[in-house]
Every structure is written in C-alpha cells, then in structure tokens.
Scaffold this active site. Structure first.
Site, PDB file in Angstrom:
ATOM      1  N   ARG A   1      73.637  37.833 -30.898  1.00 53.79           N
ATOM      2  CA  ARG A   1      74.115  36.751 -30.188  1.00 53.79           C
ATOM      3  C   ARG A   1      75.081  35.741 -30.814  1.00 53.79           C
ATOM      4  O   ARG A   1      75.626  35.381 -29.921  1.00 53.79           O
ATOM      5  CB  ARG A   1      72.760  35.681 -29.720  1.00 53.79           C
ATOM      6  CG  ARG A   1      73.068  34.926 -29.351  1.00 53.79           C
ATOM      7  CD  ARG A   1      71.272  33.796 -29.039  1.00 53.79           C
ATOM      8  NE  ARG A   1      70.717  34.302 -29.298  1.00 53.79           N
ATOM      9  CZ  ARG A   1      70.236  33.612 -30.343  1.00 53.79           C
ATOM     10  NH1 ARG A   1      70.650  32.461 -31.049  1.00 53.79           N
ATOM     11  NH2 ARG A   1      68.912  33.869 -30.756  1.00 53.79           N
TER      12      ARG A   1
ATOM     13  N   TYR B   1      84.215  27.340  -6.477  1.00 52.97           N
ATOM     14  CA  TYR B   1      83.376  28.283  -5.732  1.00 52.97           C
ATOM     15  C   TYR B   1      81.917  27.776  -5.421  1.00 52.97           C
ATOM     16  O   TYR B   1      81.563  27.373  -6.055  1.00 52.97           O
ATOM     17  CB  TYR B   1      83.662  29.148  -7.357  1.00 52.97           C
ATOM     18  CG  TYR B   1      82.267  30.154  -7.285  1.00 52.97           C
ATOM     19  CD1 TYR B   1      82.711  31.256  -6.821  1.00 52.97           C
ATOM     20  CD2 TYR B   1      81.485  30.409  -8.320  1.00 52.97           C
ATOM     21  CE1 TYR B   1      82.389  32.774  -7.097  1.00 52.97           C
ATOM     22  CE2 TYR B   1      80.294  31.090  -7.909  1.00 52.97           C
ATOM     23  CZ  TYR B   1      80.801  32.266  -7.228  1.00 52.97           C
ATOM     24  OH  TYR B   1      80.120  33.161  -7.780  1.00 52.97           O
TER      25      TYR B   1
ATOM     26  N   ASP C   1      89.387  26.156 -13.647  1.00 53.09           N
ATOM     27  CA  ASP C   1      88.364  27.266 -13.445  1.00 53.09           C
ATOM     28  C   ASP C   1      89.742  27.883 -13.298  1.00 53.09           C
ATOM     29  O   ASP C   1      90.672  28.000 -12.321  1.00 53.09           O
ATOM     30  CB  ASP C   1      87.562  27.092 -12.359  1.00 53.09           C
ATOM     31  CG  ASP C   1      87.208  28.441 -11.647  1.00 53.09           C
ATOM     32  OD1 ASP C   1      87.928  29.584 -12.160  1.00 53.09           O
ATOM     33  OD2 ASP C   1      86.194  28.454 -11.045  1.00 53.09           O
TER      34      ASP C   1
ATOM     35  N   LYS D   1      86.927  39.054 -12.450  1.00 48.66           N
ATOM     36  CA  LYS D   1      87.047  39.252 -11.554  1.00 48.66           C
ATOM     37  C   LYS D   1      88.707  39.702 -11.584  1.00 48.66           C
ATOM     38  O   LYS D   1      88.364  40.849 -12.334  1.00 48.66           O
ATOM     39  CB  LYS D   1      87.910  37.186 -10.904  1.00 48.66           C
ATOM     40  CG  LYS D   1      86.456  36.933 -10.410  1.00 48.66           C
ATOM     41  CD  LYS D   1      85.692  37.357  -9.607  1.00 48.66           C
ATOM     42  CE  LYS D   1      84.045  36.879  -9.452  1.00 48.66           C
ATOM     43  NZ  LYS D   1      84.198  35.651  -9.337  1.00 48.66           N
TER      44      LYS D   1
HETATM   45  C1  LIG Z   1      83.329  34.090  -9.276  1.00 49.67           C
HETATM   46  C2  LIG Z   1      83.981  33.163  -9.394  1.00 49.67           C
HETATM   47  C3  LIG Z   1      83.243  32.483 -10.591  1.00 49.67           C
HETATM   48  C4  LIG Z   1      82.056  33.302 -10.788  1.00 49.67           C
HETATM   49  O1  LIG Z   1      81.652  34.204 -11.698  1.00 49.67           O
HETATM   50  P1  LIG Z   1      80.611  35.040 -12.053  1.00 49.67           P
HETATM   51  O2  LIG Z   1      80.927  35.678 -13.122  1.00 49.67           O
HETATM   52  O3  LIG Z   1      80.418  35.464 -10.954  1.00 49.67           O
HETATM   53  O4  LIG Z   1      79.252  34.463 -12.394  1.00 49.67           O
HETATM   54  C5  LIG Z   1      83.451  30.920 -10.631  1.00 49.67           C
HETATM   55  N1  LIG Z   1      85.096  30.790 -10.765  1.00 49.67           N
HETATM   56  C6  LIG Z   1      85.192  30.984  -9.914  1.00 49.67           C
HETATM   57  C7  LIG Z   1      86.876  30.693  -8.801  1.00 49.67           C
HETATM   58  C8  LIG Z   1      85.128  32.775  -9.164  1.00 49.67           C
HETATM   59  O5  LIG Z   1      85.674  33.668  -8.318  1.00 49.67           O
END
Ligand SMILES: *Cc1c(COP(=O)(O)O)cnc(C)c1O
Length: 379
Positions: free
Chosen positions: A46, A98, A170, A195
């Site tokens: 971890r 998001y 983000d 993504k």
């Molecule tokens: C998908 C997404 C998240 C969350 O991420 P996960 O990997 O699904 O937990 C946060 N911000 C944006 C812009 C996203 O597209």
C-alpha cells in the site's frame, strides 16, 4: 526531453535485476527485510510498489511536475485533495463539473463541515467575490464536462496566488499533451487516468501531480493513510497506454475537428459545443493554453426532445453508448441521465445541460466510418 519522447522514456529504466525493457508487474503485498528496518525502500505494497513508483514518475514528467501520486480511481484522487482541508474551510469550485466530483463535494464532504461554492468560471473574475478568510482551495476543470467551456488557468492562478489559495485543475479532458496546468500556475493537477492516460478502456485509476515538496508529502501521507492505491497490474497497463498518448490524442483532435464541423452544419443539430470553433466564447483562451482542441464534443438537437436524443443514441453502431470517455473507441453519452444525473434538473438547465444534450468522445477510428455512423444515426 520533448513530450513524445517523455511518454515513452520519462521515469522508466530497464529493470535493474534483469534488464527487462518493460517495467515488471511486481505482484507482491510485502517485501523481505534483512533486519528490522533494513529494507530496499519498499516495506508494504500500500505504501510502495515498484510498478506504481515508475508510473508515478512517468505521470509527473508528463505534467512537468516534481511529484506524481497514483490512486485507485479519479474520485480517490479528488478525495485525497479534499482531505487536505479541515471543517470550516471553503472551496470555490467551477459550476460545470464532473458529476462524481459534484456528488463527492455536496453529498460526502459538505456534512463534514466543508463549504462549497459553485461558480461560473468562464469569466474568471467571478471567483473573487466568493473569497473570504475561510477559503482554501479553488477547483476547476477545463475544458468543462459536458459543456466544453474553457476556463482561463493563468487568470485563475493570478487570483489564487494573490489570496494564497491552492488551485487544483482536473486535467482529464485536455491531457498533458494538450495542456500543462502546473506551467500555467496551478498547484495541483488531477487526472482520471481511466480516460485518456490509460486510453484503452481497461483500467480505473486516478493521479495527482504537484511541484511543491510539502504538498507532495501531505498528499502522500493521505494516499498511504486512506489506502486508495492502484495495484501493479493496473499500473503496468497505464504505463503501456501512456507510450502512445501523444499519437492517440492528436488523432482524437483531428477526428474531433472533422466531426464538430459536420455536426455544426447538420439540420437536426441546434448547437455544438467544442472549443475549436472561432465563435466559442473562450476560443482565444483555448488557443493560448491548449495545443489543440480535443476530441470531446457535445451537441443539442433542435426542439430539445429527450426522446429524440435517445432515438439517435440507440441508432449508433460504432459509437458505443457508455459512460466514460477517452478510450480509443468512440463513445456516446447522455449526460442528463448518465454521467450528470446527480446534478439537480434546475442546476442542469442553468448551465445549458439540456435533455437533448449528447456528448461524444470521438475515438481514433477512421473518421469516414465515424461520419457514416453519425449520418445514419441522425438522419
Ligand atoms: C471520469 C472523471 C472523473 C472521475 O474519475 P474516475 O476514474 O471515474 O473515478 C473525474 N473528473 C473527470 C473530468 C472525469 O471525466
């Protein structure tokens, strides 16, 4: 090192014990010590794992950051940032976020005594009127999801520096190939690695990248204490995905441009949201802070009928109807019922997230096939 070399080489060295050119998957939960406390820098998985350690270096290099931290999901990465705060602290967040981030802020952290303000940041001066002595953090995404607004990161950083606040960006939609927020003045970059960084729709993962040593230590403490760390197999898959990030994202952009222009002239389409259009309200800022405009496109239908939007979406053959984005395959999503269902109807209407809004994650297939699919689905 230029970006397309970093994706392949940064942070990665042949495995010292074998010379393996690819980082091995260290599938272990613990490490043997010669004598209590006498170890090779790895105590418990971890806390440290060699596969994850290489990935963290690679991701940090892509964002021009000093420190990278990987998490078991994007949400776990957001969660770690919010755990820097204490009850009574206030956060100013963009109002087009998001859905899961909005849910984490309002449904989990609000009850621990944190206060969140959701602000239209397409005009950056809106931030300042919400700042008070309790404000600690500004949180934004750009391009925003799903309205593809562009937020001026340099402008936001001017404000957060002046008031000694943290600025977190983000960067999931843009990827470090298109935009590097630390260079624009942000303190924390967050990714849903799920993504574009992973890029192949086979991993859920998150990441944070920072320059400041103190901030990195605090976040690493939370990462280890809360324990939302990714496993070595997933770390390996993302290391592999990153090697083609620059090629993939450029193709997403090239295909996205062709598809955005096709949709713009379609008789059934009311409005197309894509920052590459010259009449996009923040096109000039997009041009300044991004290398290209990405493969994420949203559009509404004339008459704004949810039923008609559903009909179109059910007819797609190549575009997969799915949550998520940023994979090699094209995907289509209905934000109002899927990714953004947790945002109340009234709040959705306010930001233009109508019931006929369809979001495309344009993949890297042959664009002619994608155009054919759009034609048959719309007509
Ligand atoms: C998908 C997404 C998240 C969350 O991420 P996960 O990997 O699904 O937990 C946060 N911000 C944006 C812009 C996203 O597209």
């Amino acid at each position: 090192m230029k970006f397309g070399t970093k994706t392949i080489h940064a942070g990665i060295e042949p495995d010292p014990s074998t010379g393996a050119i690819m980082t091995p998957i260290f599938q272990t939960s613990t490490y043997v010590q010669a004598s209590p406390g006498d170890h090779k820098g790895f105590e418990y998985a971890r806390s440290q794992n060699p596969t994850r350690a290489v990935l963290q270096k690679s991701i940090a290099a892509l964002e021009n950051g000093n420190h990278g931290l990987a998490f078991s999901s994007g949400m776990a990465a957001v969660d770690a940032v919010i755990k820097l705060l204490s009850p009574g602290d206030e956060v100013i967040a963009a109002n087009d976020l998001y859905g899961g981030t909005y849910r984490l802020f309002t449904k989990i952290y609000a009850k621990f005594g944190l206060k969140f303000h959701f602000v239209d940041m397409s005009n950056i001066s809106n931030i300042e009127s919400y700042i008070n002595d309790n404000t600690k953090l500004v949180w934004l995404e750009t391009p925003t999801n799903p309205m593809m607004s562009i937020i001026d990161v340099v402008g936001a950083a001017d404000i957060t520096k002046k008031h000694k606040l943290l600025l977190a960006v983000d960067n999931t939609f843009a990827t470090p190939y298109l935009q590097q927020p630390l260079d624009l003045g942000a303190d924390i970059v967050m990714h849903s690695v799920t993504k574009y960084l992973g890029g192949h729709s086979d991993v859920v993962m998150g990441a944070l990248i920072v320059n400041d040593d103190r901030l990195s230590k605090d976040l690493a403490f939370i990462q280890n204490s809360s324990g939302a760390t990714p496993g070595p197999q997933d770390s390996f898959l993302v290391l592999r995905g990153i090697k083609t990030l620059h090629l993939r994202v450029q193709r997403h952009c090239d295909n996205g441009k062709i598809i955005a222009n096709y949709l713009k002239d379609h008789y059934k389409v009311e409005k197309v949201y894509w920052p590459g259009f010259e009449n996009h309200p923040n096109h000039e800022i997009a041009k300044e802070q991004m290398r290209d405009f990405g493969g994420m496109i949203s559009f509404t239908l004339k008459g704004d009928s949810k039923e008609e939007a559903f009909r179109v979406m059910e007819k797609f053959k190549l575009f997969s109807l799915a949550e998520s984005l940023g994979g090699v395959e094209s995907m289509v999503n209905h934000p109002a019922t899927m990714t953004h269902a947790s945002i109340p109807y009234g709040d959705r209407q306010k930001i233009g997230l109508l019931d006929s809004l369809i979001r495309l994650s344009v993949g890297i297939e042959d664009v002619d096939d994608l155009l054919d699919d759009l034609k048959q689905a719309l007509n």
